[in-house]
Structures are given as C-alpha cells and as structure tokens.
Motif scaffolding. Structure first.
Motif, PDB file in Angstrom:
ATOM      1  N   LEU A   1      27.137  29.256  41.343  1.00 22.69           N
ATOM      2  CA  LEU A   1      27.599  30.558  41.544  1.00 22.69           C
ATOM      3  C   LEU A   1      28.305  31.231  40.444  1.00 22.69           C
ATOM      4  CD1 LEU A   1      28.819  28.557  44.226  1.00 22.69           C
ATOM      5  CD2 LEU A   1      29.031  30.617  45.338  1.00 22.69           C
ATOM      6  N   VAL A   2      28.126  32.346  40.188  1.00 24.71           N
ATOM      7  CA  VAL A   2      28.573  33.174  39.351  1.00 24.71           C
ATOM      8  C   VAL A   2      29.785  33.982  39.629  1.00 24.71           C
ATOM      9  CG1 VAL A   2      28.207  34.947  37.533  1.00 24.71           C
ATOM     10  CG2 VAL A   2      26.267  33.326  38.072  1.00 24.71           C
ATOM     11  N   VAL A   3      31.057  33.861  39.167  1.00 24.54           N
ATOM     12  CA  VAL A   3      32.306  34.316  39.524  1.00 24.54           C
ATOM     13  C   VAL A   3      32.943  34.878  38.623  1.00 24.54           C
ATOM     14  CG1 VAL A   3      34.280  33.515  41.043  1.00 24.54           C
ATOM     15  CG2 VAL A   3      32.101  32.419  41.219  1.00 24.54           C
ATOM     16  N   THR A   4      33.887  35.796  38.757  1.00 30.76           N
ATOM     17  CA  THR A   4      34.874  36.570  37.963  1.00 30.76           C
ATOM     18  C   THR A   4      36.162  36.549  38.727  1.00 30.76           C
ATOM     19  OG1 THR A   4      34.540  38.753  38.549  1.00 30.76           O
ATOM     20  CG2 THR A   4      33.245  37.844  36.611  1.00 30.76           C
ATOM     21  N   ALA A   5      37.123  36.468  37.920  1.00 34.24           N
ATOM     22  CA  ALA A   5      38.634  36.314  38.448  1.00 34.24           C
ATOM     23  C   ALA A   5      39.300  37.239  37.411  1.00 34.24           C
ATOM     24  CB  ALA A   5      39.327  35.143  38.399  1.00 34.24           C
ATOM     25  N   THR A   6      40.333  37.946  37.964  1.00 36.07           N
ATOM     26  CA  THR A   6      41.101  39.099  36.823  1.00 36.07           C
ATOM     27  C   THR A   6      42.380  38.682  37.355  1.00 36.07           C
ATOM     28  OG1 THR A   6      40.755  40.548  38.756  1.00 36.07           O
ATOM     29  CG2 THR A   6      39.259  40.757  36.788  1.00 36.07           C
ATOM     30  N   ASP A   7      43.378  38.965  36.278  1.00 34.95           N
ATOM     31  CA  ASP A   7      44.802  39.037  36.988  1.00 34.95           C
ATOM     32  C   ASP A   7      45.058  40.012  37.766  1.00 34.95           C
ATOM     33  OD1 ASP A   7      45.154  37.104  34.896  1.00 34.95           O
ATOM     34  OD2 ASP A   7      46.312  38.426  33.579  1.00 34.95           O
ATOM     35  N   VAL A   8      45.834  39.748  38.879  1.00 39.92           N
ATOM     36  CA  VAL A   8      46.462  40.613  40.018  1.00 39.92           C
ATOM     37  C   VAL A   8      47.830  40.404  40.160  1.00 39.92           C
ATOM     38  CG1 VAL A   8      43.994  40.888  40.972  1.00 39.92           C
ATOM     39  CG2 VAL A   8      45.587  38.987  41.997  1.00 39.92           C
ATOM     40  N   ASP A   9      48.472  41.472  40.707  1.00 41.35           N
ATOM     41  CA  ASP A   9      49.983  41.153  40.983  1.00 41.35           C
ATOM     42  C   ASP A   9      50.069  39.853  41.537  1.00 41.35           C
ATOM     43  OD1 ASP A   9      50.553  43.761  40.019  1.00 41.35           O
ATOM     44  OD2 ASP A   9      50.265  44.737  42.170  1.00 41.35           O
TER      45      ASP A   9
ATOM     46  N   ASP B   1      35.886  37.644  42.542  1.00 38.32           N
ATOM     47  CA  ASP B   1      34.558  38.185  43.027  1.00 38.32           C
ATOM     48  C   ASP B   1      33.351  37.270  42.696  1.00 38.32           C
ATOM     49  OD1 ASP B   1      35.279  40.975  43.856  1.00 38.32           O
ATOM     50  OD2 ASP B   1      35.881  41.106  41.722  1.00 38.32           O
ATOM     51  N   VAL B   2      32.420  37.164  43.786  1.00 37.84           N
ATOM     52  CA  VAL B   2      31.329  36.364  43.575  1.00 37.84           C
ATOM     53  C   VAL B   2      30.111  37.193  43.286  1.00 37.84           C
ATOM     54  CG1 VAL B   2      29.843  34.602  44.500  1.00 37.84           C
ATOM     55  CG2 VAL B   2      32.428  34.596  45.085  1.00 37.84           C
ATOM     56  N   PHE B   3      29.168  37.094  42.281  1.00 39.22           N
ATOM     57  CA  PHE B   3      28.219  37.902  41.875  1.00 39.22           C
ATOM     58  C   PHE B   3      27.061  37.398  42.157  1.00 39.22           C
ATOM     59  CE2 PHE B   3      31.792  39.434  39.554  1.00 39.22           C
ATOM     60  CZ  PHE B   3      31.662  40.936  39.738  1.00 39.22           C
TER      61      PHE B   3
END
Length: 84
Positions: free
Chosen positions: A39-47, A29-31
């Motif tokens: 750019l401020v970005v988050t990443a999470t584990d997904v399948d 996601d780009v916030f």
C-alpha cells in the motif's frame, strides 16, 4: 506542513481491512494498494497528532507486516505564517 510517504506491507488477503484502518487514522490517506499486500500511504501533521505518530500507529494495525518511510517533506505552513 509536514508530510511523509510510507510503503506499507500487509499480509495478502488483509489489504481491504488494513486499507480501511489506515484511512481511519487522522491525516492519513491511502493512494494505492495491490493484491499482494503493498500500500502507498501518506500522513500529514493534523491538530493533536504528528505524522510520525501516525507512522507508529500504522505498525500496530492487525495485518501490517512492516512500514517503510520513503519520503519526508517539511515546509512552513503558509496559512499559519499569514495569520502571524
């Protein structure tokens, strides 16, 4: 849950393109974005994909100069724990 916060620095003038490419990555996601390329970005584990894999993929996007990992949190997944 595993989540990382990333500061992405892109070539000025490519922010919209880079932002769209980042947002297209699973779990990313780009916030925020500035005109000068930050750019401020988050990443999470997904399948099928770890957040760290997304971080490596960010560096391969055309227009990205560099990425910096600025936050990391790993907590037990409550839904998975409840199912077990």
């Amino acid at each position: 849950m595993n989540v990382i916060g990333v500061l992405v620095w892109a070539v000025p003038g490519t922010v919209e393109t880079v932002s769209a490419a980042l947002a297209a990555l699973p779990g990313v996601d780009v916030f925020a974005a500035t005109d000068d390329g930050r750019l401020v970005v988050t990443a999470t584990d997904v399948d099928g994909r770890f957040a760290s894999d997304s971080l490596m993929a960010m560096n391969q996007i055309a227009g990205v100069i560099t990425t910096s990992l600025v936050y990391h949190a790993c907590e037990p997944d409550e839904e998975a724990a409840a199912a077990a």
